[in-house]
Design a protein around this motif. Structure first.
Motif, short mmCIF file in Angstrom:
data_model
loop_
_atom_site.label_atom_id
_atom_site.label_comp_id
_atom_site.label_asym_id
_atom_site.label_seq_id
_atom_site.Cartn_x
_atom_site.Cartn_y
_atom_site.Cartn_z
N UNK A 89 0.85 -1.18 0.00
CA UNK A 89 0.00 0.00 0.00
C UNK A 89 0.89 1.24 0.00
N UNK A 90 0.67 2.21 -0.89
CA UNK A 90 1.51 3.41 -0.91
C UNK A 90 1.47 4.15 0.43
N UNK A 91 2.64 4.52 0.91
CA UNK A 91 2.78 5.22 2.19
C UNK A 91 3.74 6.38 2.02
N UNK A 92 3.41 7.52 2.64
CA UNK A 92 4.33 8.65 2.71
C UNK A 92 4.36 9.12 4.16
N UNK A 93 5.51 8.99 4.81
CA UNK A 93 5.68 9.46 6.18
C UNK A 93 6.44 10.77 6.17
N UNK A 94 5.93 11.77 6.90
CA UNK A 94 6.53 13.10 6.95
C UNK A 94 7.04 13.38 8.36
N UNK A 95 8.32 13.69 8.50
CA UNK A 95 8.96 14.04 9.77
C UNK A 95 8.73 12.94 10.82
N UNK A 97 6.28 10.95 10.86
CA UNK A 97 5.85 9.81 10.05
C UNK A 97 7.01 9.11 9.37
N UNK A 98 7.97 9.88 8.92
CA UNK A 98 9.22 9.34 8.33
C UNK A 98 9.96 8.49 9.35
N UNK A 99 10.11 9.03 10.54
CA UNK A 99 10.82 8.30 11.60
C UNK A 99 10.05 7.06 12.05
N UNK A 100 8.73 7.20 12.15
CA UNK A 100 7.91 6.06 12.58
C UNK A 100 7.96 4.94 11.55
N UNK A 101 7.94 5.29 10.27
CA UNK A 101 8.04 4.28 9.23
C UNK A 101 9.37 3.55 9.33
N UNK A 102 10.44 4.29 9.54
CA UNK A 102 11.76 3.66 9.68
C UNK A 102 11.78 2.73 10.90
N UNK A 103 11.26 3.20 12.02
CA UNK A 103 11.19 2.38 13.23
C UNK A 103 10.37 1.11 12.99
N UNK A 104 9.24 1.27 12.31
CA UNK A 104 8.35 0.14 12.07
C UNK A 104 9.04 -0.96 11.27
N UNK A 105 9.96 -0.56 10.39
CA UNK A 105 10.60 -1.51 9.48
C UNK A 105 11.97 -1.97 9.95
#
Length: 243
Positions: A89-95, A97-105
């Protein structure tokens, strides 16, 4: 019909929201006209996150919270994002959100060793960005609005680094085929960025930053702002292909 979901994980300063609206409104304005319905979800207050089969794409806003605090709502959203990437699913994390996406993965997030990055700064694309569907059309260097104390200290396994500068080595990355994180703020207008500089350097407030904390003078950031409609266009084409 599937929705374009905006996860609103924070609130801007009351003085700014009264004049300009909040993070979700800035993102909606930045995306522009869309054929998809937009749904704003606040995971801090809503227990149930959207079913994957009802989501066309997701954007995660910035926040004044810190990913390293591991708030329950944040960890729940991290698990949702991990599943979204697995489901392509397309995802764009901002600030945040960017950090949370990195943490999640599987990446590492924490306080930047050099403190805050604040203002309008120059961001450079990496060579890997040349073939990226989101960053490929941007110039090699472009101005972007920033305000962050935490950073992605280590990218997730397999992530592709797309943008950086002298302060922040991980200003953008892609995970998988269609999930991105950006540390800078494509949704910020110059007025929003100026508002953050004013709020954070107001000497009358406790913890005010000195004026020399500003990393770059505020100016227009049209190239960075173009990422939002670019992302929306990628999502629309993807939905058309699946129809």
């Amino acid at each position: 019909m599937k929705s374009f979901v905006i996860f609103k994980v924070g609130d801007t300063f009351p003085s700014l929201s009264a004049q300009l609206g909040d993070f979700d409104r800035w993102i909606i304005n930045g995306i522009g006209p869309s054929t998809l319905p937009v749904t704003v979800v606040d995971p801090r207050t809503e227990n149930a996150l959207p079913d994957m089969d009802k989501v066309a794409a997701a954007v995660v806003t910035g926040s004044h919270s810190m990913v390293s605090d591991r708030a329950p709502w944040s960890e729940n959203l991290a698990a949702w994002l991990r599943s979204a990437v697995e489901e392509n699913i397309p995802v764009l994390g901002i600030c945040y959100g960017h950090q949370l996406l990195a943490h999640a993965l599987g990446g590492e997030v924490g306080y930047h060793p050099d403190g805050i990055e604040l203002g309008t700064v120059c961001v450079s694309r990496t060579k890997a960005a040349n073939d990226d569907p989101l960053f490929g059309g941007l110039p090699d260097e472009f101005p972007a609005h920033v305000v962050h104390r935490q950073s992605v200290l280590r990218l997730p396994p397999g992530a592709v680094r797309l943008a950086c500068n002298d302060f922040e080595p991980h200003h953008a990355f892609r995970a998988g085929e269609i999930a991105w994180g950006v540390q800078f703020h494509p949704e910020f207008s110059a007025d929003a960025m100026s508002g953050y500089v004013t709020e954070l350097t107001d000497a009358s407030k406790p913890g005010a930053l000195p004026r020399d904390s500003i990393s770059g003078q505020v100016r227009a950031t049209s190239e960075a702002a173009s990422l939002l409609p670019r992302f929306a266009s990628l999502v629309a084409k993807r939905m058309d292909a699946q129809a």
